[in-house]
Motif scaffolding. Structure first.
Motif, mmCIF file in Angstrom:
data_model
loop_
_atom_site.group_PDB
_atom_site.id
_atom_site.type_symbol
_atom_site.label_atom_id
_atom_site.label_comp_id
_atom_site.label_asym_id
_atom_site.label_seq_id
_atom_site.Cartn_x
_atom_site.Cartn_y
_atom_site.Cartn_z
ATOM 1 N N GLY A 286 35.370 41.141 114.156
ATOM 2 C CA GLY A 286 34.794 42.113 113.250
ATOM 3 C C GLY A 286 35.763 43.157 112.721
ATOM 4 N N TYR A 287 36.908 43.281 113.343
ATOM 5 C CA TYR A 287 37.863 44.334 112.975
ATOM 6 C C TYR A 287 39.294 43.820 113.123
ATOM 7 N N ASN A 288 40.183 44.351 112.325
ATOM 8 C CA ASN A 288 41.613 44.071 112.498
ATOM 9 C C ASN A 288 42.226 45.124 113.416
ATOM 10 N N TYR A 289 41.582 45.327 114.546
ATOM 11 C CA TYR A 289 41.962 46.380 115.484
ATOM 12 C C TYR A 289 42.272 45.791 116.859
ATOM 13 N N VAL A 290 43.022 44.696 116.871
ATOM 14 C CA VAL A 290 43.434 44.086 118.140
ATOM 15 C C VAL A 290 44.817 44.611 118.513
ATOM 16 N N PRO B 104 60.819 44.454 120.371
ATOM 17 C CA PRO B 104 61.617 43.392 119.724
ATOM 18 C C PRO B 104 60.771 42.522 118.792
ATOM 19 N N ASP B 105 61.406 42.014 117.734
ATOM 20 C CA ASP B 105 60.656 41.188 116.792
ATOM 21 C C ASP B 105 60.381 39.787 117.344
ATOM 22 N N ARG B 106 60.762 39.550 118.595
ATOM 23 C CA ARG B 106 60.370 38.301 119.274
ATOM 24 C C ARG B 106 58.860 38.296 119.565
ATOM 25 N N PHE B 107 58.274 39.471 119.531
ATOM 26 C CA PHE B 107 56.839 39.612 119.788
ATOM 27 C C PHE B 107 56.097 39.664 118.451
ATOM 28 N N SER B 108 55.085 38.799 118.317
ATOM 29 C CA SER B 108 54.299 38.800 117.097
ATOM 30 C C SER B 108 52.836 38.550 117.418
ATOM 31 N N GLY B 109 51.964 39.030 116.538
ATOM 32 C CA GLY B 109 50.529 38.878 116.747
ATOM 33 C C GLY B 109 49.862 38.315 115.513
ATOM 34 N N SER B 110 48.729 37.663 115.745
ATOM 35 C CA SER B 110 47.952 37.100 114.640
ATOM 36 C C SER B 110 46.487 37.028 115.057
ATOM 37 N N LYS B 111 45.648 36.694 114.085
ATOM 38 C CA LYS B 111 44.212 36.573 114.371
ATOM 39 C C LYS B 111 43.591 35.568 113.419
ATOM 40 N N TYR C 236 38.718 47.034 119.354
ATOM 41 C CA TYR C 236 37.643 47.981 119.028
ATOM 42 C C TYR C 236 36.367 47.161 118.898
ATOM 43 N N THR C 237 35.200 47.791 119.157
ATOM 44 C CA THR C 237 33.937 47.056 119.090
ATOM 45 C C THR C 237 32.913 47.782 118.219
ATOM 46 N N THR C 238 31.861 47.067 117.880
ATOM 47 C CA THR C 238 30.836 47.623 117.003
ATOM 48 C C THR C 238 30.125 48.820 117.612
ATOM 49 N N SER C 239 30.133 48.945 118.929
ATOM 50 C CA SER C 239 29.494 50.079 119.583
ATOM 51 C C SER C 239 30.452 51.245 119.758
ATOM 52 N N SER C 240 31.585 51.174 119.065
ATOM 53 C CA SER C 240 32.647 52.190 119.151
ATOM 54 C C SER C 240 33.300 52.235 120.523
ATOM 55 N N ALA D 72 40.777 59.307 112.360
ATOM 56 C CA ALA D 72 40.895 57.877 112.127
ATOM 57 C C ALA D 72 40.252 57.153 113.303
ATOM 58 N N THR D 73 39.990 55.880 113.148
ATOM 59 C CA THR D 73 39.463 55.085 114.258
ATOM 60 C C THR D 73 40.553 54.925 115.308
ATOM 61 N N SER D 74 40.271 55.342 116.534
ATOM 62 C CA SER D 74 41.270 55.245 117.595
ATOM 63 C C SER D 74 41.268 53.837 118.157
ATOM 64 N N ARG D 75 42.217 53.043 117.743
ATOM 65 C CA ARG D 75 42.130 51.600 117.976
ATOM 66 C C ARG D 75 43.250 51.037 118.830
#
Lengths: 110, 122
Positions: free
Chosen positions: A31-35, A61-68, A93-97, B104-107
């Motif tokens: 639901g969010y790009n907040y990983v 380091p740029d050896r670490f990368s993330g995706s979704k 982050y979740t829908t219930s904040s 801001a959203t604290s994420r």
């Protein structure tokens, strides 16, 4: 709020690449790009490695990368080094904040 | 440089309360959220809640509502986290962690305290 699902362990040899998955639901990861991802060495506090799915803080380091994709996020470490051996946690982050963590993945560098 | 320095280890009996402090320095205290996260021995990270140091507003994880209280003292740039009615399952390392800018959203959590070990034993 249930914890996000991570594999308990992954391993790889120096120089190789590994990927750690983090599966949630449409109420969190999907639901969010907040990983975000954290590295924790034994007896130490966690360290932020990736935020907002794919951004690296200064000094990581740029050896670490993330995706979704959908409800699953991934952390990839390329060119594995001995010092990468640690526990890794995802968070969202979740829908219930609320915020939720994954159960953690132990990375072993063979 | 940003630093979060927590209070020392505590040993408490079941049913008692514990209050852990987290003193911030190196940035404007009221401009960033602060979170509390705990880690039981050999277990993963568990988010407990968040406080806005500016207004004192809080949001607790459902699991801890009614048993956890987060407060702040802007004069000393310190946040506090109190857990009441302690039980054996509350034995853990408790961390404070800085969140995003308020407004801001604290994420994510970009700086962490060193952790405070709380032991619950009769």
């Amino acid at each position: 709020q249930s914890a996000l699902t991570q594999p308990a362990s992954v391993s790889g040899s120096p120089g190789q690449s590994i990927t750690i998955s983090c599966t949630g639901t449409s109420s969190d990861v999907g639901g969010y790009n907040y990983v975000s991802w954290y590295q924790q060495h034994p007896g130490k506090a966690p360290k932020l490695m990736i935020f907002d799915v794919s951004y690296r803080p200064s000094g990581v380091p740029d050896r670490f990368s993330g995706s979704k994709s959908g409800n699953m996020a991934s952390l990839t470490i390329s060119g594995l080094q001995a010092e990468d051996e640690a526990d890794y946690y995802c968070s969202s982050y979740t829908t219930s904040s609320a915020r939720v963590f994954g159960g953690g993945t132990k990375l072993t560098v063979l | 440089q940003v630093q979060l320095v927590q209070s020392g280890a505590e040993v408490k009996k079941p049913g008692a309360s514990v209050k852990v402090s987290c003193k911030a320095s190196g940035y404007t205290f009221t401009s960033y959220y602060l979170h509390w996260v705990r880690q039981a021995p050999g277990q993963g990270l568990e988010w407990m809640g968040i406080i806005n140091p500016s207004g004192g507003n809080t949001n607790y994880a459902q699991k801890f509502q009614g048993r956890v209280t987060m407060t702040r003292d802007t004069s000393t740039s310190t946040v506090f986290m109190e857990v009441s009615s302690l039980r054996s399952e509350d034995a853990a390392v408790y961390y404070c962690a800085r969140g995003s800018l308020t407004g801001a959203t604290s994420r994510f959590f970009d700086y962490w305290g060193q952790g405070t070990l709380v032991t619950v034993s009769s």
